[in-house]
Write an enzyme that holds these catalytic residues in place. Sequence first.
Site, PDB file in Angstrom:
ATOM      1  N   SER A 168      -0.729  -8.225  13.617  1.00  0.00           N
ATOM      2  CA  SER A 168      -0.118  -8.738  14.845  1.00  0.00           C
ATOM      3  C   SER A 168      -0.678  -8.099  16.108  1.00  0.00           C
ATOM      4  O   SER A 168      -0.406  -8.575  17.207  1.00  0.00           O
ATOM      5  CB  SER A 168       1.405  -8.541  14.812  1.00  0.00           C
ATOM      6  OG  SER A 168       1.742  -7.183  14.999  1.00  0.00           O
ATOM      7  N   LYS A 193       4.332  -2.805  18.295  1.00  0.00           N
ATOM      8  CA  LYS A 193       4.236  -3.933  19.214  1.00  0.00           C
ATOM      9  C   LYS A 193       4.040  -3.434  20.644  1.00  0.00           C
ATOM     10  O   LYS A 193       4.114  -2.239  20.918  1.00  0.00           O
ATOM     11  CB  LYS A 193       5.510  -4.784  19.151  1.00  0.00           C
ATOM     12  CG  LYS A 193       5.747  -5.498  17.827  1.00  0.00           C
ATOM     13  CD  LYS A 193       4.766  -6.627  17.604  1.00  0.00           C
ATOM     14  CE  LYS A 193       5.114  -7.424  16.347  1.00  0.00           C
ATOM     15  NZ  LYS A 193       4.887  -6.667  15.112  1.00  0.00           N
TER      16      LYS A 193
END
Length: 209
Positions: A125, A162
């Site tokens: 990601s 993230k």
Amino acid sequence: MLTIRQQQILDFIRNFQAAQGVVPSIVEIQRHFKFRSPTTVTEHLNALEKKGAIQRRPRQARNIRILNMVDSLQSAISIPILGSIPAGMSEKPEGLPENSIAFDKTLLSVTQNSRLFGLDVRGDSMVGVGILDGDIVILEQGPEPRNGDIVAALIDGETTLKRYRIAEGHPVLQSENPAYLDLIPVRELMVQGIYRALIRVSGGKRRAN
């Protein structure tokens, strides 16, 4: 502190020199990283020189010299690797110390008393900023996250890597891969560490990147 791309270029120069006996040319760096123009290489080299990572001799071909290769051995610190962290869908953290890795502290914009730890990355990601599955991220525990920081975070009982964003006054965790949705905390969000550096694993050996 070097950016991810600057560290990648510095590492490529070091590995090229070790294998070929000479440093790469600007064209060879351009081809390796698939830059559209040699000007991009020059801009990165200028930044590396300003940060004291390299030195260039004017009016010479292959004029790059890597600095502090000996000093970096003396300034190495041991950073514990505390397990793995998903860079994809969240899952339960492992949370157990596994081993440690040596890292040149002069490449980190941290204080002498900073609490650093490493985590193995699992998932894709964060590929948009060059953090790949199998990499090791070095994080600092303690500082408050700023908007845009890459963080290791505990969100609703699960851990993930993230980018930390504030949207309409509320924290959001964003990926750097369009295949993944943003993560919005329902109950809790606790930042466990702020990204400081990257170690790339290549051929079974870990190398700074």
